[in-house]
Structures are given as C-alpha cells and as structure tokens.
Design an enzyme around this catalytic site. Structure first.
Site, PDB file in Angstrom:
ATOM      1  CG  HIS B  14      41.893  81.918  12.098  1.00 48.86           C
ATOM      2  ND1 HIS B  14      41.595  80.120  11.130  1.00 48.86           N
ATOM      3  CD2 HIS B  14      40.807  82.323  11.256  1.00 48.86           C
ATOM      4  CE1 HIS B  14      40.697  79.781  10.419  1.00 48.86           C
ATOM      5  NE2 HIS B  14      40.097  81.677  10.509  1.00 48.86           N
ATOM      6  CB  CYS B  33      41.874  83.568   5.649  1.00 47.49           C
ATOM      7  SG  CYS B  33      40.037  83.366   5.010  1.00 47.49           S
ATOM      8  CG  HIS B  39      38.817  86.027  10.544  1.00 46.38           C
ATOM      9  ND1 HIS B  39      39.806  85.759   9.517  1.00 46.38           N
ATOM     10  CD2 HIS B  39      38.728  84.761  10.055  1.00 46.38           C
ATOM     11  CE1 HIS B  39      40.122  85.383   8.620  1.00 46.38           C
ATOM     12  NE2 HIS B  39      38.865  84.057   9.661  1.00 46.38           N
ATOM     13  CG  HIS B  41      35.707  81.207  12.070  1.00 39.58           C
ATOM     14  ND1 HIS B  41      35.031  81.746  11.000  1.00 39.58           N
ATOM     15  CD2 HIS B  41      37.356  81.532  11.403  1.00 39.58           C
ATOM     16  CE1 HIS B  41      35.762  81.809  10.018  1.00 39.58           C
ATOM     17  NE2 HIS B  41      36.815  81.506  10.385  1.00 39.58           N
ATOM     18  CG  ASP B  79      36.480  79.312  24.449  1.00 39.34           C
ATOM     19  OD1 ASP B  79      36.111  79.815  23.670  1.00 39.34           O
ATOM     20  OD2 ASP B  79      35.976  79.905  25.694  1.00 39.34           O
ATOM     21  CG  HIS B  80      36.773  83.425  24.609  1.00 35.74           C
ATOM     22  ND1 HIS B  80      36.194  82.732  24.587  1.00 35.74           N
ATOM     23  CD2 HIS B  80      36.371  84.546  24.364  1.00 35.74           C
ATOM     24  CE1 HIS B  80      34.895  82.678  24.481  1.00 35.74           C
ATOM     25  NE2 HIS B  80      34.758  84.788  24.136  1.00 35.74           N
ATOM     26  CD  GLU B 124      37.340  78.265   9.170  1.00 33.49           C
ATOM     27  OE1 GLU B 124      38.682  78.477   9.440  1.00 33.49           O
ATOM     28  OE2 GLU B 124      37.098  78.689   8.452  1.00 33.49           O
TER      29      GLU B 124
END
Lengths: 151, 142
Positions: B14, B33, B39, B41, B79-80, B124
């Site tokens: 994100h 951010c 980037h 998590h 996811d991903h 996170e």
C-alpha cells in the site's frame, strides 16, 4: 477523499506498542521488614531489579477521511515519548519518578500513572493502556471509563 | 457467552497519498508511507466471534466455516495485492490499518450467521494494530 466504509455502527481503535526498560523495588515503608519480605518476596530485594516493559496504548476516535487515520502515529509517538518513555526508560521508577516516591511501583500503580500521563493526548480519546511486565504478567487500566475495556 | 478467535495472515502492499493534498503536505502528513511506489506488510488478522456453544456440536460456529469466510472475503481480496489499486472496497480511502480493519469488519459482519462478530483486530506490524467493535448502541441490539 471518499468516506467509504465509515459507519457509526462500528467503533475503531488504534493500538500502538512501545517498550521501555526500568528498575523498581516493591517495598512499603509502613510495613515491617518481615511483612515486606513476606508480601513482595524477591521483588523486595533491597537494590531493586529491572524489567523490559511493553506498553500498549489504545485510542479511539473518528477516522479522518482525508488521512484515513484516527490519530497520526507521529503525534502519538511524540506524545508517548515525551510523557512516558523519556521519563521512565532506563530509570529507577522508585527514585526517578515523583509519582512513586510514596506509592509502591507495582505494575498496577504503573498503569494508573501512565494512564494519567497519557489521558490528555489531544488528538484522540485514550481508551485504555496495557503494560506487560514480563511475558507472563500484564495489566490493563481504563481509568474511570468502563467502556474502555470493551471497544 | 464464549469468544472464539481465528487468526490468518496475508501480505499486501500500500501507500498513503491524498490527491487533495499538495506533494509537500502528503510528505509531511504521511512521511515514508507516501513513497510513490508503495511498500508492504505481513498483516495478521484476528477475528473474534461471540456466541453460546451449540449444545449438540459444542461449537460457537464451525471453524471450517469461519476459515472459508476468511479465505473468500479477505485472503482472495487482499493477499498479495496492492491495496490502493486492487481492492475496490478501499477505493478513495487511505489504506491505513484503521480503514482496512473497518473494510474487513464490513465484509465479515453480514457473512457470520452463527454467533456474532465481536472484534476484528488487524496487525500491520507487531507494534501497530487496529481494533473494530460493534458500537455501544448497536451492541445492545446484537
């Protein structure tokens, strides 16, 4: 920005974890040496001992649609740093923190003092704090707000 | 009442950027951010359901059902994925931990038919998480 999923039926809290290391000794001068020893055990050893404390700070508030945030972490981090970490980290709670001159620095009392210091955070509502003294002990405090424990 | 919690993990990327802000304002408010290519998590999601154990099965709800709901509603969506661009429920919102947790609450709440969704906790990082609960007045109705 789109307020999107904002929904007053859902309450959201933001939780941040911090660490500090400090020493303490559990000792009540109003009690005899024997009583102190019986009550506090090895926590009463005369020169004190230390812990790596973990502090969790939980705040709530409206999510600002322009930032997506309840509170900017930089503001929360700065406030916690100034109010708790700087005065407590690598200090003796008994000797270096005025609040514990006449109060035994158990983690219960530590919670109450940390909550008192963080309550004025101006950017969100402090719901509760949790202090972990060791991986087997933790304590939570929500001041006089019974809802602080349950979202 | 018994609380039942299931945990899943997903990885996603994100970035925080508000197109209504100037570049300087974005940088000031969001810091690193706001880096333009995003980037990622490893998110950990804990979903807690409240209810009474069924006298026949002994379950608040079948964990297999909850697993399938989480797989369908959360894993397949997030996811991903790049949360800003690939998750329509987050369109127009900054994908902060708070907002993602709310989106997940809104996705899961109508799907959980046995017991009641009690809490959504989204980590996170190990040091930052957001919790969603039913608000006080809504909780009384639940």
């Amino acid at each position: 920005m789109n307020p999107g999923a904002h929904n007053s039926a859902v309450k959201t809290e933001l939780c941040r974890r911090y660490r500090f290391a400090a020493s303490h000794r559990l000792h009540n001068p109003a009690l005899s040496e024997q009583e102190n020893n019986r009550l506090y055990g090895k926590c009463n050893n005369p020169y004190g001992h230390g812990h790596n404390y973990i502090l969790e700070v939980l705040v709530s508030g409206k999510i600002d649609p322009s930032t997506g945030m309840i509170a900017n972490l930089a503001d929360l981090d700065g406030f916690v740093e100034r109010e708790v970490l700087e005065p407590f980290d690598h200090k003796s709670l008994n000797e270096d923190v005025d609040a514990f001159r006449g109060t035994v620095p158990t983690t219960e009392n530590l919670c109450i003092e940390i909550f008192r210091r963080l309550k004025p955070f101006p950017k969100a509502k402090l719901e509760r704090i949790r202090v972990q003294e060791t991986s087997n002990n933790s304590f939570e405090y929500a001041g006089d707000n019974p809802e602080g424990f349950e979202g | 009442m018994v609380l039942l919690t299931r945990k899943i993990e997903f990885a996603a990327s994100h970035l925080y950027h508000n197109p209504d802000f100037s570049p300087e304002e974005n940088r000031r408010v969001f810091g690193k951010c706001n880096n333009p290519h995003g980037h990622g998590h490893n998110y950990t999601l804990e979903v807690t359901v409240a209810g009474e154990p069924d006298p026949v099965t002994g379950m608040v709800l079948d964990l297999k059902d909850l697993k399938e709901i989480l797989e369908r509603e959360v894993m397949q969506r997030m996811d991903h994925r790049f949360l800003n661009y690939e998750v329509p429920e987050l369109a127009g919102q900054i994908p902060t931990c708070e907002n993602i947790a709310r989106v997940i609450w809104n996705l899961l709440d109508p799907k959980i038919k046995q017991g009641k969704l009690h809490r959504v906790r989204l980590y996170e990082t190990p040091d930052l998480f957001a919790d969603c609960y039913r608000n006080g007045s809504e909780r009384a109705k639940a």
